[in-house]
Design an enzyme around this catalytic site. Sequence first.
Site, PDB file in Angstrom:
ATOM      1  CG  HIS A 147       0.430  -3.472  -2.720  1.00 21.08           C
ATOM      2  ND1 HIS A 147      -0.079  -4.658  -2.240  1.00 21.08           N
ATOM      3  CD2 HIS A 147      -0.551  -2.572  -2.548  1.00 21.08           C
ATOM      4  CE1 HIS A 147      -1.302  -4.467  -1.811  1.00 21.08           C
ATOM      5  NE2 HIS A 147      -1.622  -3.205  -1.989  1.00 21.08           N
ATOM      6  CG  HIS A 172      -1.519   0.384  -6.272  1.00 15.40           C
ATOM      7  ND1 HIS A 172      -2.091  -0.830  -5.981  1.00 15.40           N
ATOM      8  CD2 HIS A 172      -1.718   1.147  -5.171  1.00 15.40           C
ATOM      9  CE1 HIS A 172      -2.596  -0.802  -4.760  1.00 15.40           C
ATOM     10  NE2 HIS A 172      -2.368   0.405  -4.242  1.00 15.40           N
ATOM     11  CG  ASP A 227       0.346   0.966  -2.088  1.00 14.15           C
ATOM     12  OD1 ASP A 227      -0.732   1.585  -2.167  1.00 14.15           O
ATOM     13  OD2 ASP A 227       0.595   0.158  -1.180  1.00 14.15           O
ATOM     14  CG  HIS A 281      -4.492  -5.353   0.065  1.00 15.14           C
ATOM     15  ND1 HIS A 281      -3.862  -4.171   0.347  1.00 15.14           N
ATOM     16  CD2 HIS A 281      -4.071  -6.228   1.016  1.00 15.14           C
ATOM     17  CE1 HIS A 281      -3.096  -4.323   1.426  1.00 15.14           C
ATOM     18  NE2 HIS A 281      -3.218  -5.549   1.851  1.00 15.14           N
ATOM     19  CE  LYS A 337      -6.389  -2.982  -4.182  1.00 15.54           C
ATOM     20  NZ  LYS A 337      -5.690  -1.874  -3.580  1.00 15.54           N
ATOM     21  CG  HIS A 344      -3.628   4.871  -1.935  1.00 15.31           C
ATOM     22  ND1 HIS A 344      -4.825   4.245  -1.636  1.00 15.31           N
ATOM     23  CD2 HIS A 344      -2.713   3.871  -2.090  1.00 15.31           C
ATOM     24  CE1 HIS A 344      -4.636   2.934  -1.599  1.00 15.31           C
ATOM     25  NE2 HIS A 344      -3.369   2.684  -1.868  1.00 15.31           N
ATOM     26  CG  LEU A 345      -4.368  10.769  -6.692  1.00 16.94           C
ATOM     27  CD1 LEU A 345      -5.135  11.158  -7.960  1.00 16.94           C
ATOM     28  CD2 LEU A 345      -3.135  11.640  -6.545  1.00 16.94           C
TER      29      LEU A 345
HETATM   30  O1  DOR Z   1       0.243   0.832   3.197  1.00 19.48           O
HETATM   31  C1  DOR Z   1      -0.848   0.912   2.658  1.00 19.48           C
HETATM   32  N1  DOR Z   1      -1.550   2.074   2.609  1.00 19.48           N
HETATM   33  N2  DOR Z   1      -1.382  -0.189   2.108  1.00 19.48           N
HETATM   34  C2  DOR Z   1      -2.630  -0.211   1.633  1.00 19.48           C
HETATM   35  O2  DOR Z   1      -3.041  -1.225   1.175  1.00 19.48           O
HETATM   36  C3  DOR Z   1      -3.493   0.990   1.727  1.00 19.48           C
HETATM   37  C4  DOR Z   1      -2.710   2.196   1.808  1.00 19.48           C
HETATM   38  C5  DOR Z   1      -3.525   3.412   2.221  1.00 19.48           C
HETATM   39  O3  DOR Z   1      -4.585   3.638   1.643  1.00 19.48           O
HETATM   40  O4  DOR Z   1      -3.087   4.142   3.105  1.00 19.48           O
HETATM   41 ZN    ZN Z   2      -2.603   0.813  -2.232  1.00 22.53          ZN
END
Ligand code: DOR
Ligand code: ZN
Length: 350
Positions: free
Chosen positions: A181, A15, A254, A143, A105, A17-18
């Site tokens: 998460h 999991h 995450d 989520h 997702k 985020h890029l």
């Molecule tokens: O803390 C978070 N940041 N939770 C999420 O579900 C998304 C993520 C984000 O993309 O910044």
């Molecule tokens: Zn996430």
Amino acid sequence: MTVNTLSIIKADDWHLHLRDGEALEAVIGHTAKQFARAVVMPNLKPPVTTVALAQAYQSRIEQAMIKAGIPAGSFTPLMTLYLTDNTSPDEIVRAKETGAAVAVKLYPAGATTNSDAGATDLLGRCSTVLETMQRVGLPLLVHGEVTDPSVDVFDREALFIDRVMIPLRKAFPALRVVFEHLTTKDGVDYVRDAEGPVAATLTPQHMLYNRNVIFQGGVRPHYYCLPILKREVHRQALLDAATSDSPRFFLGTDSAPHSKGLKENACGCAGCYTALHAMELYATAFDQAGKLDRLEAFASLRGPDFYGLPRNTETITLQRGSFVIPNELAFGKETIVPLAAGETLGWKFC
Ligand code: DOR
Ligand code: ZN
């Protein structure tokens, strides 16, 4: 006996985020150093809703890897599709047949960063899509928070179990579901005991900290993420689950990069940046629990087993030693503050 060196099969991040553009270029090297593969979240602006968009995003990640000098083939981004009320069953079939996405997702609309386009009525408008996912074997990553504004922010995950997870699993018992998460004991109990193909990812911050850390000496925005950190009893349950024998709990950082300015803000963004030092953070948590011997299963074995992908063969080494986490890192024209900036960890990735 104290273990000073830990060699394990190279891990994957299930999991991540890029982001895109300059942000992507700034962060890709961190994840590619620590992990062999990562499941890349689709909450871009606009969101990654189709196979064509997922393929284009994957190409941009590969270009960023070349620019960052990451050896070809040393890291594989695994793409995901963003579920909306309008996702078509054909797109699901195409994703499975082409391998363009490994999962879909669910961001309940309004739950978190860039979730506005998310599904508003999962079991109603998305039921044909869910049926197709169940049939072709494409997992749903959730989520897991209700978005009802009248529900206390600390209760949103627990309520999601009753209001969404249980009816969802009843309607689609063979659908593969990852509760992303996970942050509560309620979630741990549910995932551990549920029938059928259910699993959960766990972040380093939820295993290392309880909600007090957000308010220690003032408001500390770099510890704010969604779902928000919970009470100590929940942190303990997550640590117990990660270090247990259950095959259902595995690594998903995450890591969610936001610039320093967007975090230290009157309305700061949710997300902790952990790609830099993910394995060191997890090793610290497992070490604190006296369960370093369980780290490999959590980080490197259970994830690929759940996704039906081969385990990695390369190994990595973590060594005991002082690692001072930098205060800031370059992030395009801005900077980013990693989780636990300025603190010292007792493990270093070699
Ligand atoms: O803390 C978070 N940041 N939770 C999420 O579900 C998304 C993520 C984000 O993309 O910044
Ligand atoms: Zn996430």
